[in-house]
Scaffold this motif. Structure first.
Motif, PDB file in Angstrom:
ATOM      1  N   LEU A 560       0.806  -1.222   0.000  1.00 15.06           N
ATOM      2  CA  LEU A 560       0.000   0.000   0.000  1.00 15.06           C
ATOM      3  C   LEU A 560       0.844   1.281   0.000  1.00 15.06           C
ATOM      4  O   LEU A 560       0.306   2.380   0.063  1.00 15.06           O
ATOM      5  CB  LEU A 560      -0.943   0.003   1.208  1.00 15.06           C
ATOM      6  N   SER A 561       2.183   1.119  -0.074  1.00 13.38           N
ATOM      7  CA  SER A 561       3.056   2.296  -0.086  1.00 13.38           C
ATOM      8  C   SER A 561       3.016   2.980  -1.447  1.00 13.38           C
ATOM      9  O   SER A 561       2.690   2.367  -2.467  1.00 13.38           O
ATOM     10  CB  SER A 561       4.497   1.893   0.241  1.00 13.38           C
ATOM     11  N   GLU A 562       3.374   4.255  -1.461  1.00 18.99           N
ATOM     12  CA  GLU A 562       3.399   5.020  -2.705  1.00 18.99           C
ATOM     13  C   GLU A 562       4.389   4.424  -3.703  1.00 18.99           C
ATOM     14  O   GLU A 562       4.196   4.490  -4.910  1.00 18.99           O
ATOM     15  CB  GLU A 562       3.769   6.486  -2.420  1.00 18.99           C
ATOM     16  N   ARG A 565       2.405   0.872  -4.961  1.00 16.73           N
ATOM     17  CA  ARG A 565       0.989   0.788  -5.352  1.00 16.73           C
ATOM     18  C   ARG A 565       0.820   0.643  -6.861  1.00 16.73           C
ATOM     19  O   ARG A 565      -0.025  -0.124  -7.343  1.00 16.73           O
ATOM     20  CB  ARG A 565       0.233   2.042  -4.884  1.00 16.73           C
ATOM     21  N   HIS A 566       1.631   1.425  -7.619  1.00 17.20           N
ATOM     22  CA  HIS A 566       1.480   1.409  -9.080  1.00 17.20           C
ATOM     23  C   HIS A 566       1.915   0.083  -9.700  1.00 17.20           C
ATOM     24  O   HIS A 566       1.674  -0.166 -10.887  1.00 17.20           O
ATOM     25  CB  HIS A 566       2.273   2.568  -9.707  1.00 17.20           C
ATOM     26  N   SER A 570      -5.816  -2.794  -9.396  1.00 15.21           N
ATOM     27  CA  SER A 570      -6.712  -2.273  -8.348  1.00 15.21           C
ATOM     28  C   SER A 570      -7.271  -3.387  -7.465  1.00 15.21           C
ATOM     29  O   SER A 570      -7.482  -3.189  -6.265  1.00 15.21           O
ATOM     30  CB  SER A 570      -7.864  -1.488  -8.976  1.00 15.21           C
ATOM     31  N   ILE A 573      -4.932  -4.096  -4.551  1.00 22.18           N
ATOM     32  CA  ILE A 573      -5.002  -3.047  -3.526  1.00 22.18           C
ATOM     33  C   ILE A 573      -6.262  -3.215  -2.679  1.00 22.18           C
ATOM     34  O   ILE A 573      -6.207  -3.145  -1.444  1.00 22.18           O
ATOM     35  CB  ILE A 573      -4.980  -1.639  -4.182  1.00 22.18           C
ATOM     36  N   ASN A 598      -6.266   4.491   3.267  1.00 25.45           N
ATOM     37  CA  ASN A 598      -5.450   3.881   2.210  1.00 25.45           C
ATOM     38  C   ASN A 598      -6.263   2.909   1.376  1.00 25.45           C
ATOM     39  O   ASN A 598      -5.909   2.598   0.282  1.00 25.45           O
ATOM     40  CB  ASN A 598      -4.251   3.137   2.819  1.00 25.45           C
TER      41      ASN A 598
END
Length: 598
Positions: A560-562, A565-566, A570, A573, A598
């Motif tokens: 879930l970190s920046e 995440r990418h 979806s 996540i 988050n």
């Protein structure tokens, strides 16, 4: 000399590789030689003067469209194109060059080095015009050898002109992304508000008359204060340090202000400190010889700005290219020059205890350009200096590598590694084009980061939500084998499993589909899985139950970190957030480092 009011502007040519910079320069030089008056062509070291009379002759057919009466003596073109050499034309806060030609292949448009050249021009605050080169390659173009563009364009078909207009518009759009207004030169009404684009061909000479006329007109009209000739102490910049047969170590200098005379005291930067020496000789090439051939020089007693000269003097062995050069006629001038140069060198070189890369370059100008490019990419620098790569540089890189693997690197621009220097697991990047050097290092960093991400992802339990399919139980107890459908996330072997209440069920042993072992199952995919644990179907769990992988707090923080995440779809996540909620129902204090938003 009393009549000399304005010096000639210094012009540099920049642009992407193979966009025709050298061809364009050669055409300009050749045109100047053909059109000159007898005895008028002065020879320069590392530069070519296009006299005002040549520009006026070339522009004479254009008088009605481009009226021009020149007060400047001509235009001084730096012979070597490209931003490596432009980097050495440096003065504090700017450049020795007065104006630049940004060469763009009209067929290819902006490329990597075009953009880098533009950034460098803006950083050095150098005004420029755009030469949209290779118009002879426009489909259907009818070549009008050496003609002004405005004459040549009248001979072209409408479809050809439409194609040219589209290509010019692409350049206009590209420049607009930098907040720069531009247009074709004959459509510009205010040259202070728009960059001029001049269609040219370095091969056929078309557009050269407009290019020279506009360069001369712009510099003369808008730069009179900068071009005002001063009969004072010489100011210049060292372009190259060369060993010349019979002369010893010499320096090629662009003189941009004042007068330099034989026996003058000069001050410049050296790798071992400030050099103070006397001018033994000022040399220029003999008239009309090809500058690319072995030079044969003539001595002169004095040189006036702006000019390209070769200087012979003692103690030049450690002179640094890109260094400022000043003449001094008094103790006060000498001390002021020494202090100024020391401050400039100190501002460019870097020596720190912080973790960062090591940069070694062949000149102050290229060092400054590389440091600027790295800072723009937010790459920290531990050491930046002139000269070959030494054992000390390797030690500095090793210290950085201990803190961060990415900084265990030496970027070496046009310098060698000293004999006996062991690189010892330090990555050495060597190039003679700045943007390629930076690109090589950035690609290496990207590979390291991708490898780290891959390792991190392989080490964590990925979130998965899956359903035990009714009617597909193949074994009810240790280990249970059952058909499942993944509802979200990624299911992998060796993942621990919990139920919808957060209680541990066991661990995924294997995933199989039609007797083929799989390394993962994605959302909407089905297969048989074996689960090891002290459970059996019909007691602790039942057909139709929904289970989750038991991702730890650390696993969920990564997912879930920046930074990560990418990397995920979806559904991964969403599943991670579901697992977080399931585990918090069992333990409300679980992983409070992750907010519910988050």
């Amino acid at each position: 000399m009393s009549k000399k009011v304005l010096r000639q502007p210094i012009v540099v040519v920049l642009g992407h590789v193979d966009h025709g910079k050298t061809t364009l320069l050669d055409k300009i030089r050749g045109t100047a030689v053909v059109k000159k008056e007898p005895g008028e062509m002065t020879q320069e070291v590392g530069a070519s003067l296009v006299p005002a009379s040549v520009i006026e002759k070339l522009a004479s057919p254009l008088r009605k469209k481009i009226p021009i009466k020149l007060e400047i003596p001509g235009l001084l073109f730096i012979d070597t194109p490209g931003h490596e050499l432009f980097s050495n034309l440096r003065v504090r806060g700017g450049s020795v060059s007065d104006i630049a030609i940004l060469v763009v292949d009209v067929m290819e448009g902006f490329q990597n080095q075009t953009k880098e050249s533009l950034e460098l021009l803006r950083a050095r605050k150098v005004p420029f015009i755009v030469a949209a080169n290779k118009i002879d390659r426009i489909p259907g173009w009818k070549v009008q050898q050496d003609q002004p563009f405005l004459f040549s364009v009248e001979k072209q078909d409408k479809s050809t002109l439409d194609y040219l207009d589209r290509k010019i518009y692409e350049i206009v759009v590209e420049l607009s992304t930098y907040g720069i207004n531009s247009d074709r030169f004959d459509r510009v009404s205010d040259f202070t508000k728009a960059v001029t684009i001049i269609p040219v061909s370095g091969k056929t000479g078309e557009g050269i008359p407009e290019l020279l006329a506009i360069l001369a007109g712009l510099t003369q009209h808008y730069m009179k204060a900068r071009l005002r000739f001063v009969e004072g102490s010489a100011k210049g910049v060292v372009m190259e340090v060369k060993e010349e047969l019979g002369l010893g170590t010499t320096i090629d200098v662009i003189l941009y202000d004042g007068i330099l005379r034989k026996n003058d005291t000069i001050v410049l930067a050296g790798s071992n400190g400030i050099i103070v020496t006397k001018v033994k000789g000022i040399l220029v090439p003999k008239p009309l010889q090809d500058m690319k051939m072995k030079a044969d020089y003539s001595p002169i007693d004095e040189a006036y700005a702006a000019s390209g000269i070769k200087i012979t003097a003692s103690d030049l062995d450690y002179a640094i290219a890109g260094s400022p050069l000043y003449s001094a006629s008094s103790t006060e001038e000498l001390e002021k020059a020494k202090k100024t140069i020391e401050e400039e060198v100190k501002a460019i070189k870097i020596s720190s205890d912080t973790s960062g890369v090591v940069v070694k370059a062949d000149s102050l100008g290229t060092l400054e350009a590389i440091v600027y490019a790295l800072k723009k990419e937010n790459i920290p620098i531990r050491l930046a200096d002139i000269g070959p790569v030494s054992k000390k540089d390797v030690m500095e890189a090793q210290l950085s590598a201990q803190e961060n693997e990415e900084y265990g690197a030496i970027l070496a621009f046009r310098v060698k590694v000293l004999p006996g220097t062991e690189l010892s697991n330090i990555n050495l990047f060597q190039r003679d084009i700045i943007y390629q050097l930076i690109d090589d290092y950035l690609k290496w960093i990207k590979e390291i980061r991708e490898e780290k991400k891959k390792k991190n992802l392989n080490a964590i339990v990925l979130p998965a939500k899956f359903k035990l399919l009714p009617g597909y139980v193949f074994r009810r107890s240790e280990p249970i084998i059952v058909g499942v459908e993944v509802l979200g996330g990624i299911l992998r072997p060796k993942s621990p499993v919990i139920d919808s209440h957060g209680r541990r069920i066991g661990e995924i042993l294997q995933i199989q589909d039609n007797k083929k072992t799989l390394d993962k199952l994605l959302a909407s995919q089905s297969a048989a899985v074996s689960i090891r644990g002290n459970v059996s179907i019909g007691r602790q769990i039942s057909e139709g139950d929904v289970l989750f992988t038991d991702a730890s707090c650390k696993d969920l923080e990564v997912i879930l970190s920046e930074s990560f995440r990418h990397e995920f779809t979806s559904d991964v996540i969403v599943t991670a957030q579901e697992i977080l909620n399931v585990k918090r129902r069992l333990d409300p204090t679980f992983c409070l480092t992750i907010s519910t938003s988050n």
